[in-house]
Design an enzyme around this catalytic site. Structure first.
Site, short mmCIF file in Angstrom:
data_model
loop_
_atom_site.label_atom_id
_atom_site.label_comp_id
_atom_site.label_asym_id
_atom_site.label_seq_id
_atom_site.Cartn_x
_atom_site.Cartn_y
_atom_site.Cartn_z
CG HIS A 96 -2.33 0.55 0.83
ND1 HIS A 96 -3.46 0.33 1.59
CD2 HIS A 96 -2.73 1.31 -0.22
CE1 HIS A 96 -4.50 0.94 1.04
NE2 HIS A 96 -4.08 1.53 -0.07
CG ASP A 119 -6.17 -0.51 4.75
OD1 ASP A 119 -5.26 0.09 4.13
OD2 ASP A 119 -5.96 -1.53 5.45
CG HIS A 121 -4.10 -2.04 8.77
ND1 HIS A 121 -4.23 -3.03 7.80
CD2 HIS A 121 -3.83 -2.70 9.92
CE1 HIS A 121 -4.03 -4.21 8.36
NE2 HIS A 121 -3.79 -4.05 9.65
CG ASP A 123 -2.47 1.83 5.36
OD1 ASP A 123 -2.74 1.38 4.23
OD2 ASP A 123 -2.36 1.12 6.38
CG HIS A 136 2.70 -1.65 4.41
ND1 HIS A 136 2.09 -2.87 4.26
CD2 HIS A 136 3.21 -1.63 5.67
CE1 HIS A 136 2.23 -3.57 5.38
NE2 HIS A 136 2.90 -2.83 6.25
CG ASP A 227 -4.88 -3.12 2.54
OD1 ASP A 227 -3.98 -2.52 3.15
OD2 ASP A 227 -4.94 -4.36 2.43
CG ASP A 229 -5.32 -5.28 5.16
OD1 ASP A 229 -4.11 -5.03 5.22
OD2 ASP A 229 -6.20 -4.39 5.33
CD GLU A 272 -0.15 -4.27 1.78
OE1 GLU A 272 0.37 -5.38 2.02
OE2 GLU A 272 0.45 -3.20 1.94
N1 2BH Z 1 -0.18 0.25 11.51
C1 2BH Z 1 0.78 -0.83 11.11
C2 2BH Z 1 0.15 -1.71 10.03
C3 2BH Z 1 0.27 -1.17 8.64
C4 2BH Z 1 -0.61 -1.86 7.61
C5 2BH Z 1 -0.45 -1.52 6.30
B1 2BH Z 1 -1.49 -1.91 5.21
O1 2BH Z 1 -2.81 -1.40 5.58
O2 2BH Z 1 -1.14 -1.31 3.95
O3 2BH Z 1 -1.60 -3.36 5.08
C6 2BH Z 1 2.09 -0.18 10.69
O4 2BH Z 1 2.18 1.05 10.68
O5 2BH Z 1 3.04 -0.93 10.38
MN MN Z 2 -3.34 -0.52 3.59
MN MN Z 3 -4.33 -2.94 5.60
#
Ligand code: 2BH
Ligand code: MN
Ligand code: MN
Ligand code: MN
Length: 314
Positions: A96, A119, A121, A123, A136, A227, A229, A272
């Site tokens: 991401h 998402d 998250h 991010d 990401h 995303d 997820d 992702e």
């Molecule tokens: N908040 C976590 C999880 C990040 C997740 C990233 B994704 O939403 O792009 O999968 C971090 O800062 O590492």
């Molecule tokens: Mn993401």
């Molecule tokens: Mn995510």
């Protein structure tokens, strides 16, 4: 409808190999044929090649910053070109962190956009608040005007400028948000429909309220950053940061059907998907086919059925 597809086989925004395999995996699952079968004109711009910057030591804790910066500069140019060609852009990630280049290039071509970020998250960590150093988890902090004062100097990012206002962002599906991210979202009053609101309101209301909110002043092109997820890991387990209690397949698809029918969808990221993170081949197949169905929904596939406009009975 015409779609310009960009493959972005990039993984350096996080630490789990495999996410760079997703663009070809999505194509191999029949994405292009199915888009054409549902009446889309499809132009595949192929996969971008990214340079691995040697000795890319962490900067303020953020990992592979130079490599991520250079990749996103390339992606930004590619997305701008696809938009200038008159297509809706489809960006196949990759992790991401690619949203930095994707959204930057989109706004460079069409001006301000509304961002719908689906998402688990947010991010939205800054390099200084991130606990992992994985970019990401940070892309939104690079993009928002309001967070620029919180960014340290980042090598290979001098090409980009902030291009999203926090008022033009809506989150859907949040359930794994860091304290710093939660603070930032409250500080900037970012509109978010976390899984609690999805439960309370139902996805139909969430989408109505998302569009009412985004269109409060003017209707802008929509950038959907999806995303995988966001979807519950029982459906899409092959991903790097799974979080329980996610969207059902039906809720995930509803988002795409709703946004398609607005006629404002201008770019879609699908990120992702990590084929190496499935425990079984069926895990991978389920994740990839869900991602394909979500993308098809963005380009007119309806669960009620579809038929070509020029169809006639034999
Ligand atoms: N908040 C976590 C999880 C990040 C997740 C990233 B994704 O939403 O792009 O999968 C971090 O800062 O590492
Ligand atoms: Mn993401
Ligand atoms: Mn995510
Ligand atoms: Mn073209």
């Amino acid at each position: 409808r015409s779609v310009g597809i960009i493959g972005a086989p990039f993984s350096k925004g996080q630490s789990k190999d495999g996410v760079e395999c997703a663009p070809n995996k999505l194509r191999a699952a029949g994405l292009l044929d199915r888009l054409q079968q549902q009446g889309c004109a499809v132009k595949d711009y192929g996969n971008l090649t990214f340079e691995n910057v040697a000795l890319d030591e962490p900067v303020n804790g953020s990992k592979s910053v130079r490599t991520v910066g250079s990749a996103n500069q390339r992606l930004s140019e590619a997305v701008k070109a696809v938009k200038r060609d008159g297509h809706t852009a489809m960006i196949l990630g990759g992790d991401h962190s690619l949203a930095i280049g994707s959204i930057h290039g989109h706004t460079a071509a069409v001006g301000p956009v509304s961002v719908v970020w689906v998402d688990a998250h947010a991010d939205i960590n800054t390099p200084l608040t991130s606990n992992t150093g994985n970019v990401h988890g940070q892309p939104m902090s690079y993009l928002l005007y309001e967070l620029q004062s919180k960014l340290p100097p980042l090598p290979n990012f001098s090409w980009m400028k902030p291009c999203v206002s926090s008022r033009d962002l809506v989150y859907i599906g949040l359930r794994d948000v860091d304290p710093a991210e939660h603070y930032i979202m409250k500080l900037l009053a970012v509109k978010a429909f976390c899984m609690t609101q999805v439960d309370q309101l139902g996805m139909a209301r969430v989408m109505e309220e998302t569009c009412d909110y985004l269109w409060d002043r003017a209707k802008k092109p929509i950038h959907l950053s999806y995303d995988i997820d966001a979807i519950d890991p029982s459906i899409t387990p092959a991903t790097g940061t799974p979080a329980v209690g996610g969207l059902t397949y039906r809720e995930g698809v509803y988002i795409t059907e709703y946004l398609y029918q607005t006629g404002l969808l201008s770019a879609v990221d699908m990120v992702e998907v990590n084929p190496l993170r499935g425990r079984t081949e069926d895990d991978v197949r389920s994740t990839v086919s869900t991602a394909v169905d979500l993308l098809l929904g963005c380009f007119g596939r309806r669960r009620e059925g579809n038929h070509p406009p020029d169809y006639s009975l034999p």
